[in-house]
Design an enzyme around this catalytic site. Structure first.
Site, mmCIF file in Angstrom:
data_model
loop_
_atom_site.group_PDB
_atom_site.id
_atom_site.type_symbol
_atom_site.label_atom_id
_atom_site.label_comp_id
_atom_site.label_asym_id
_atom_site.label_seq_id
_atom_site.Cartn_x
_atom_site.Cartn_y
_atom_site.Cartn_z
ATOM 1 N N HIS A 1 4.505 19.978 7.428
ATOM 2 C CA HIS A 1 5.558 19.012 7.729
ATOM 3 C C HIS A 1 6.145 18.592 6.372
ATOM 4 O O HIS A 1 5.388 18.330 5.433
ATOM 5 C CB HIS A 1 4.963 17.806 8.476
ATOM 6 C CG HIS A 1 5.884 16.631 8.495
ATOM 7 N ND1 HIS A 1 7.205 16.743 8.880
ATOM 8 C CD2 HIS A 1 5.704 15.328 8.153
ATOM 9 C CE1 HIS A 1 7.781 15.563 8.777
ATOM 10 N NE2 HIS A 1 6.895 14.690 8.340
ATOM 11 N N GLU B 1 11.465 11.219 17.423
ATOM 12 C CA GLU B 1 11.294 9.795 17.156
ATOM 13 C C GLU B 1 12.663 9.133 17.029
ATOM 14 O O GLU B 1 12.800 8.052 16.491
ATOM 15 C CB GLU B 1 10.394 9.536 15.960
ATOM 16 C CG GLU B 1 10.766 10.191 14.661
ATOM 17 C CD GLU B 1 9.761 9.876 13.559
ATOM 18 O OE1 GLU B 1 9.579 8.695 13.249
ATOM 19 O OE2 GLU B 1 9.165 10.818 13.009
ATOM 20 N N CYS C 1 6.448 12.185 13.517
ATOM 21 C CA CYS C 1 6.881 13.575 13.236
ATOM 22 C C CYS C 1 5.993 14.620 13.903
ATOM 23 O O CYS C 1 6.266 15.825 13.801
ATOM 24 C CB CYS C 1 6.923 13.807 11.731
ATOM 25 S SG CYS C 1 7.965 12.628 10.868
HETATM 26 N N1 COA Z 1 13.113 12.186 -13.374
HETATM 27 C C1 COA Z 1 12.162 12.912 -12.755
HETATM 28 N N2 COA Z 1 11.236 12.358 -11.921
HETATM 29 C C2 COA Z 1 11.306 11.037 -11.717
HETATM 30 C C3 COA Z 1 12.270 10.232 -12.335
HETATM 31 C C4 COA Z 1 13.202 10.842 -13.204
HETATM 32 N N3 COA Z 1 14.158 10.151 -13.828
HETATM 33 N N4 COA Z 1 12.069 8.953 -11.922
HETATM 34 C C5 COA Z 1 11.012 8.966 -11.066
HETATM 35 N N5 COA Z 1 10.554 10.220 -10.943
HETATM 36 C C6 COA Z 1 9.445 10.693 -10.102
HETATM 37 C C7 COA Z 1 8.247 9.786 -10.113
HETATM 38 O O1 COA Z 1 7.427 10.015 -11.253
HETATM 39 C C8 COA Z 1 7.582 10.177 -8.818
HETATM 40 O O2 COA Z 1 6.911 11.389 -8.956
HETATM 41 P P1 COA Z 1 5.305 11.443 -8.871
HETATM 42 O O3 COA Z 1 4.947 10.791 -7.589
HETATM 43 O O4 COA Z 1 4.988 12.882 -8.926
HETATM 44 O O5 COA Z 1 4.831 10.668 -10.056
HETATM 45 C C9 COA Z 1 8.766 10.460 -7.894
HETATM 46 O O6 COA Z 1 9.890 10.657 -8.757
HETATM 47 C C10 COA Z 1 9.084 9.338 -6.927
HETATM 48 O O7 COA Z 1 9.160 8.171 -7.664
HETATM 49 P P2 COA Z 1 8.635 6.800 -7.046
HETATM 50 O O8 COA Z 1 8.880 5.714 -8.018
HETATM 51 O O9 COA Z 1 7.249 6.994 -6.521
HETATM 52 O O10 COA Z 1 9.638 6.679 -5.845
HETATM 53 P P3 COA Z 1 9.890 5.489 -4.874
HETATM 54 O O11 COA Z 1 8.988 4.348 -5.045
HETATM 55 O O12 COA Z 1 11.348 5.249 -4.988
HETATM 56 O O13 COA Z 1 9.463 6.149 -3.464
HETATM 57 C C11 COA Z 1 9.490 7.716 -1.680
HETATM 58 C C12 COA Z 1 10.270 7.083 -2.823
HETATM 59 C C13 COA Z 1 10.434 8.681 -1.011
HETATM 60 C C14 COA Z 1 8.327 8.479 -2.262
HETATM 61 C C15 COA Z 1 8.941 6.663 -0.709
HETATM 62 O O14 COA Z 1 9.859 5.779 -0.260
HETATM 63 C C16 COA Z 1 8.371 7.290 0.507
HETATM 64 O O15 COA Z 1 7.251 7.661 0.448
HETATM 65 N N6 COA Z 1 9.157 7.419 1.610
HETATM 66 C C17 COA Z 1 8.891 8.017 2.873
HETATM 67 C C18 COA Z 1 7.664 8.787 3.037
HETATM 68 C C19 COA Z 1 7.622 9.357 4.401
HETATM 69 O O16 COA Z 1 8.574 9.963 4.818
HETATM 70 N N7 COA Z 1 6.497 9.129 5.095
HETATM 71 C C20 COA Z 1 6.402 9.400 6.501
HETATM 72 C C21 COA Z 1 6.102 10.714 6.948
HETATM 73 S S1 COA Z 1 4.852 11.549 6.167
#
Ligand code: COA
Length: 392
Positions: free
Chosen positions: A246, A89, A121
């Protein structure tokens, strides 16, 4: 009709070549740049290190080097390669396929079906399925296929997906199943969604993270449900030496395992054990390279196959946003136990240079149109065999 056209030769993965780019950065270096607690990236997402490409180094270099390694290990006559399918991609052109760049560098031309496969992917898996089905159909006769899955996964600086970034390539020659056979039966699931997409002209993907997670889990549940059918899920899972997914980031895989386990009625302890025994160990290399989109699943599969005795089964769950998914079953062949392709990862990990946050910021400045020299981000081009490479 020729009788040779209907013969079905033994088919599977004959060799594997892997390649990671020459730069890396621990996600703990990114956290302070983005005002985040490093624990969010390491424990919350399960990420460790991201692979990064220096200037003038990209998907063409990744794909070509992985392919070179797979071909060298295969040891066959390149005249026998009748198909080159590249899943990616990270397209470098809207029309000319990435396979043309790879073929050019490898000197592959003539009676070769050469093309690019796009489905987020999932593209690398589709390329592999097409290659296997081409041989199983009898149409390939005695020809082999070269399949490559290669990507550079970059998000806009500051995007929540940034800590999941990575890059890498896996190439496989599809011929006799010396490394693994591929079961002709697989379990697909697709639904049209907008969970992750990159409109024409956009440099970075748009992601609906929560939807993407839901789609991924739903696809996994449906594919594993189809695999198990009317059998006892424990019996089916006991036949698997490893279960590969994946890997957008390891926590996403963990959540899919939770969903699958709950669907089968497993308790929390059993799910934890399943994840620890059969899933988490396959992501050792993924944690060191980050998301490599089409290559991520196959990096995990390559890791799982390494060291297996003949006849052990591995499940491989592929997911591509949009969305399409497929669960494949593989069985290890005679060359799995030696796992020679692990040397690719060992060599690339040893050779790569680690950036700090400041060097990463300078590297990403090139995304804003600034020209960055390799020396400026700390890459020694005089000694690096990658420094002068170019995609075009
Ligand atoms: N210590 C430990 N864990 C922490 C934390 C800290 N200080 N702060 C946050 N977290 C945890 C959250 O609780 C969460 O875990 P959980 O989902 O088990 O509850 C995790 O970290 C992520 O936090 P979140 O607030 O959901 O992250 P975000 O909104 O910044 O999102 C991604 C980040 C990566 C999840 C999101 O952008 C994403 O999904 N990206 C791409 C996905 C992808 O690649 N999809 C396409 C192909 S499948």
């Amino acid at each position: 009709m020729s009788t040779a056209a209907t013969a079905t030769p033994p088919t599977g993965i004959a060799s594997i070549g892997l390649h990671l780019p020459p730069l890396s950065m621990p996600v703990t270096e990114l956290a302070p740049l983005r005002g985040q607690d490093p624990m969010k990236y390491t424990h919350g997402l399960g990420c460790e290190t991201m692979s990064l490409c220096p200037p003038d180094y990209g998907v063409v270099e990744l794909a070509t080097e992985a392919a070179r390694r797979a071909i060298a290990r295969w040891g066959g006559d390149t005249e026998r390669i009748g198909m080159l399918a590249v899943g990616t991609e990270t397209a470098v052109d809207m029309s000319r396929p990435l396979s043309a760049w790879v073929a050019d560098r490898l000197g592959l031309k003539g009676a070769v079906r050469s093309y690019e496969v796009k489905h987020a992917c999932y593209g690398g898996t589709l390329a592999l399925r097409q290659a296997a089905e081409w041989r199983l159909s009898g149409a390939a006769q005695d020809q082999a296929a070269l399949v490559v899955a290669a990507d550079v996964a970059l998000y806009e600086p500051g995007d929540p997906g940034e800590p999941t970034q990575g890059a890498g390539a896996v190439a496989m020659v599809i011929d006799e199943p010396r490394v693994a056979s591929i079961d002709p039966v697989s379990y697909a699931w697709s639904e049209p969604e907008f969970d992750f997409w990159r409109p024409i002209g956009d440099s970075y993907p748009s992601v609906d993270g929560a939807l993407s997670l839901d789609c991924y889990k739903r696809a996994a549940e449906n594919c594993f449900k189809a695999l198990v059918g009317k059998r006892n899920p424990e019996e089916v899972l006991s036949e698997l030496a490893a279960i590969c997914f994946h890997v957008p980031f390891p926590k996403m895989v963990r959540k899919a395992v939770d969903q699958i386990g709950e669907f089968f009625g497993f308790g929390a302890e059993r799910i934890e054990q399943l994840y620890a025994d059969k899933v988490s160990p396959t992501m050792v290399w993924n944690r060191l390279c980050g998301n490599a989109y089409t290559a991520s699943l196959w990096i995990s599969v390559a890791n799982a196959l390494e060291g297996l005795a003949v006849g052990q089964r591995v499940a491989a769950f592929s997911y591509g946003s949009g969305f399409g998914a497929e669960l494949l079953m593989l069985e290890s062949g005679t060359e799995a136990s030696a796992g020679i392709w692990a040397k690719d990862i060992e060599a690339d990990l040893t050779a790569r240079e680690q950036l700090d946050g400041a060097a990463y910021t300078r590297l990403r400045a090139q995304d804003d149109g600034k020209t960055i020299l390799a020396e400026e981000i700390g890459l020694d081009v005089a000694t690096s065999r990658f420094g002068k490479a170019s995609s075009r």
